[in-house]
Design a protein around this motif. Structure first.
Motif, mmCIF file in Angstrom:
data_model
loop_
_atom_site.group_PDB
_atom_site.id
_atom_site.type_symbol
_atom_site.label_atom_id
_atom_site.label_comp_id
_atom_site.label_asym_id
_atom_site.label_seq_id
_atom_site.Cartn_x
_atom_site.Cartn_y
_atom_site.Cartn_z
ATOM 1 N N ILE A 190 -52.914 -76.895 -23.148
ATOM 2 C CA ILE A 190 -52.274 -76.355 -21.192
ATOM 3 C C ILE A 190 -52.448 -76.484 -20.192
ATOM 4 N N LEU A 191 -53.982 -76.595 -20.303
ATOM 5 C CA LEU A 191 -54.375 -76.636 -18.727
ATOM 6 C C LEU A 191 -53.800 -78.644 -18.906
ATOM 7 N N PHE A 192 -54.056 -79.385 -19.522
ATOM 8 C CA PHE A 192 -53.840 -80.913 -19.314
ATOM 9 C C PHE A 192 -52.386 -80.519 -18.882
ATOM 10 N N VAL A 193 -51.848 -79.791 -19.334
ATOM 11 C CA VAL A 193 -50.149 -79.979 -19.227
ATOM 12 C C VAL A 193 -50.132 -79.439 -17.767
ATOM 13 N N LEU A 194 -50.275 -78.457 -16.983
ATOM 14 C CA LEU A 194 -51.080 -78.233 -15.681
ATOM 15 C C LEU A 194 -51.395 -79.448 -14.972
ATOM 16 N N LEU A 195 -52.212 -79.746 -14.963
ATOM 17 C CA LEU A 195 -53.232 -81.257 -14.175
ATOM 18 C C LEU A 195 -52.376 -82.512 -14.586
ATOM 19 N N ASN A 196 -51.466 -82.471 -15.122
ATOM 20 C CA ASN A 196 -51.030 -83.726 -15.210
ATOM 21 C C ASN A 196 -48.710 -83.490 -14.772
ATOM 22 N N GLY A 197 -49.034 -82.238 -14.701
ATOM 23 C CA GLY A 197 -48.229 -81.490 -13.580
ATOM 24 C C GLY A 197 -48.067 -81.809 -12.498
ATOM 25 N N TRP A 198 -49.320 -81.463 -12.173
ATOM 26 C CA TRP A 198 -49.804 -81.957 -10.914
ATOM 27 C C TRP A 198 -49.910 -83.248 -10.591
ATOM 28 N N LEU A 199 -49.980 -84.128 -11.377
ATOM 29 C CA LEU A 199 -50.736 -85.091 -11.443
ATOM 30 C C LEU A 199 -49.316 -86.050 -10.614
ATOM 31 N N ARG A 200 -47.963 -85.490 -12.097
ATOM 32 C CA ARG A 200 -46.771 -86.360 -11.603
ATOM 33 C C ARG A 200 -46.215 -85.957 -10.123
ATOM 34 N N ILE A 201 -46.507 -84.944 -10.271
ATOM 35 C CA ILE A 201 -46.108 -84.629 -8.185
ATOM 36 C C ILE A 201 -46.624 -85.037 -7.451
ATOM 37 N N PHE A 202 -47.828 -85.621 -6.619
ATOM 38 C CA PHE A 202 -48.295 -86.588 -6.381
ATOM 39 C C PHE A 202 -47.959 -87.807 -6.712
ATOM 40 N N LYS A 203 -47.539 -88.364 -7.290
ATOM 41 C CA LYS A 203 -47.604 -89.973 -8.190
ATOM 42 C C LYS A 203 -46.142 -90.056 -7.247
ATOM 43 N N ARG A 204 -45.553 -88.974 -7.288
ATOM 44 C CA ARG A 204 -43.996 -88.865 -6.574
ATOM 45 C C ARG A 204 -44.071 -89.325 -5.382
ATOM 46 N N GLN A 205 -44.740 -88.391 -4.798
ATOM 47 C CA GLN A 205 -44.697 -88.168 -2.950
ATOM 48 C C GLN A 205 -45.363 -89.352 -2.994
ATOM 49 N N ARG A 206 -46.326 -89.932 -3.609
ATOM 50 C CA ARG A 206 -46.613 -91.280 -3.047
ATOM 51 C C ARG A 206 -45.705 -92.149 -2.947
ATOM 52 N N GLU A 222 -42.613 -92.299 -3.114
ATOM 53 C CA GLU A 222 -41.142 -91.458 -2.015
ATOM 54 C C GLU A 222 -42.019 -92.340 -0.797
ATOM 55 N N GLN A 223 -43.250 -92.288 -0.056
ATOM 56 C CA GLN A 223 -43.861 -92.227 1.379
ATOM 57 C C GLN A 223 -44.274 -93.808 0.682
ATOM 58 N N GLU A 224 -44.163 -94.641 -0.135
ATOM 59 C CA GLU A 224 -44.672 -95.747 0.026
ATOM 60 C C GLU A 224 -46.397 -96.217 0.000
ATOM 61 N N MET A 225 -47.279 -95.152 -0.738
ATOM 62 C CA MET A 225 -48.248 -95.312 -0.055
ATOM 63 C C MET A 225 -48.736 -96.488 -1.378
ATOM 64 N N MET A 226 -49.985 -96.990 -0.914
ATOM 65 C CA MET A 226 -50.291 -97.812 -2.406
ATOM 66 C C MET A 226 -51.607 -96.972 -2.670
ATOM 67 N N ASP A 227 -52.548 -96.405 -2.109
ATOM 68 C CA ASP A 227 -53.744 -96.202 -1.989
ATOM 69 C C ASP A 227 -53.405 -94.808 -3.119
ATOM 70 N N PHE A 228 -54.412 -94.579 -3.543
ATOM 71 C CA PHE A 228 -54.527 -93.611 -4.680
ATOM 72 C C PHE A 228 -54.832 -92.350 -3.729
ATOM 73 N N GLU A 229 -53.887 -90.610 -3.739
ATOM 74 C CA GLU A 229 -54.617 -89.941 -2.786
ATOM 75 C C GLU A 229 -55.822 -89.458 -4.097
ATOM 76 N N VAL A 230 -56.936 -88.554 -3.038
ATOM 77 C CA VAL A 230 -58.502 -87.354 -3.281
ATOM 78 C C VAL A 230 -57.994 -87.093 -4.530
#
Length: 344
Positions: free
Chosen positions: A141-157, A159-167
């Motif tokens: 369950i913890l990994f599902v939450l973390l990976n869901g959070w990760l997918r959100i930030f990847k999608r935002q990156r 959409e904003q055409e950012m190449m670098d990883f967010e913190v």
């Protein structure tokens, strides 16, 4: 308890120093593969063989320590591996260390003494075999939450055409790898607890096999974060998450508890805290040095130069924020490269 502490220190020293020697040996070796010529080249390389044997011997000592002491004691002490690696790199690889490095090593050492003084033997008679599936469910369950959070930030990156990883992405990869490293120790300890309670002896190799899978998966997550993110963030989160997971999971899943005596309890808690602070300082020492006021930085740097100028000529490269992380990433990179060549 002190015997288990010394076994853990010897184990983590073997693991970390072994990786350094393996890395040093692979400099003149081809990427690792199952070809006979390549295997022979590795087998005759003295540095690589010694490093490999030390790594395996360290893993065996760690299992021995886990069979004797609570994982809430063993896992924090294993975090001192970076301190041992830093000392070894300083004297063997002639790498220059700054004042923050030495401060981190000192705090980790004091914390280890505190954990050893405050730790006590645990009675694990209340452990049930059904706690392993529950533990796996909670981690899932913890990994599902973390990976869901990760997918959100990847999608935002994207959409904003950012190449670098967010913190946040770096933090998530570090947390995921650290959680898996901590769970590996907990599951190994659970196998020994089951054996003490009279369960079938087959549960021990089963738990150790699951532990190896957890470590391998954690290694994958850490390497992925190191490849695309900053080593300082990923390594810090992994180290702290590993310690916290080992302590919390040991108490929840294995029934481990804090010492009953107030002095021993305070010593154990302070030991945990000092080890985590020491590890964080060792991982982030280079960055912290850059943020110090210039006069103070100049005083510290001049002291380092005065004490270690003859050694600086041997190794001119800047000290990486996390030597153990880079060693692990480089080792896995060799494995990935050899695998890709075989597929080609």
């Amino acid at each position: 308890m002190w015997e288990s502490i010394f076994l853990t220190l010897a184990a983590t020293a073997g693991n970390n120093i072994g990786k350094v020697l393996q890395k040093k040996g692979t400099v003149i070796l081809p990427p690792l593969s199952f070809k006979l010529k390549v295997i022979r080249a590795y087998a005759v390389n003295k540095a690589w063989v010694i490093g490999f044997l030390m790594d395996i011997f360290g893993a065996m000592l760690m299992l021995r320590a886990l069979s004797q002491a609570p994982v809430s004691v063993i896992q924090p002490v294993s975090g001192c591996g970076l301190a041992i690696l830093s000392i070894f790199s300083h004297f063997y690889l002639k790498e220059v260390m700054n004042a923050i490095d030495w401060m981190g090593i000192t705090l980790a050492g004091i914390g280890t003494i505190g954990v050893g003084a405050g730790g006590e033997e645990q009675d694990s008679s209340s452990i049930s075999i059904f706690q392993l599936p529950w533990l796996a469910f909670i981690v899932s369950i913890l990994f599902v939450l973390l990976n869901g959070w990760l997918r959100i930030f990847k999608r935002q990156r994207r959409e904003q055409e950012m190449m670098d990883f967010e913190v946040v992405e770096e933090i998530i990869y570090g947390l995921e790898s650290g959680i898996l490293f901590g769970m590996a120790s907990v599951i190994s300890k659970m196998g020994f607890v089951f054996l003490e309670q009279g369960f079938p002896s087959m549960l021990v190799p089963v738990c150790i096999s699951i532990s190896i899978c957890c470590s391998g998966t954690g290694f994958y997550y850490q390497t992925w974060g190191l490849k695309h993110g900053r080593a300082i963030v990923v390594s810090t989160c992994a180290a702290v998450a590993s310690i916290v997971t080992g302590v919390v999971a040991g108490m929840l899943a294995l029934g481990e508890r804090l010492p009953s005596a107030p002095t021993a309890r305070l010593s154990l808690l302070l030991g945990w805290l000092l080890i985590m602070i020491g590890v964080i300082l060792l991982v982030s020492s280079a960055r912290l040095m850059r943020h110090l006021p210039w006069p103070l930085r100049q005083v510290i740097q001049s002291g380092v130069d005065r004490n270690f100028t003859p050694r600086r000529s041997v190794s001119q490269r800047a000290k990486d924020p996390s030597p153990s992380a880079i060693i692990q990433a480089s080792t896995l990179h060799n494995l990935i490269s050899s695998s890709a060549k075989e597929k080609a």
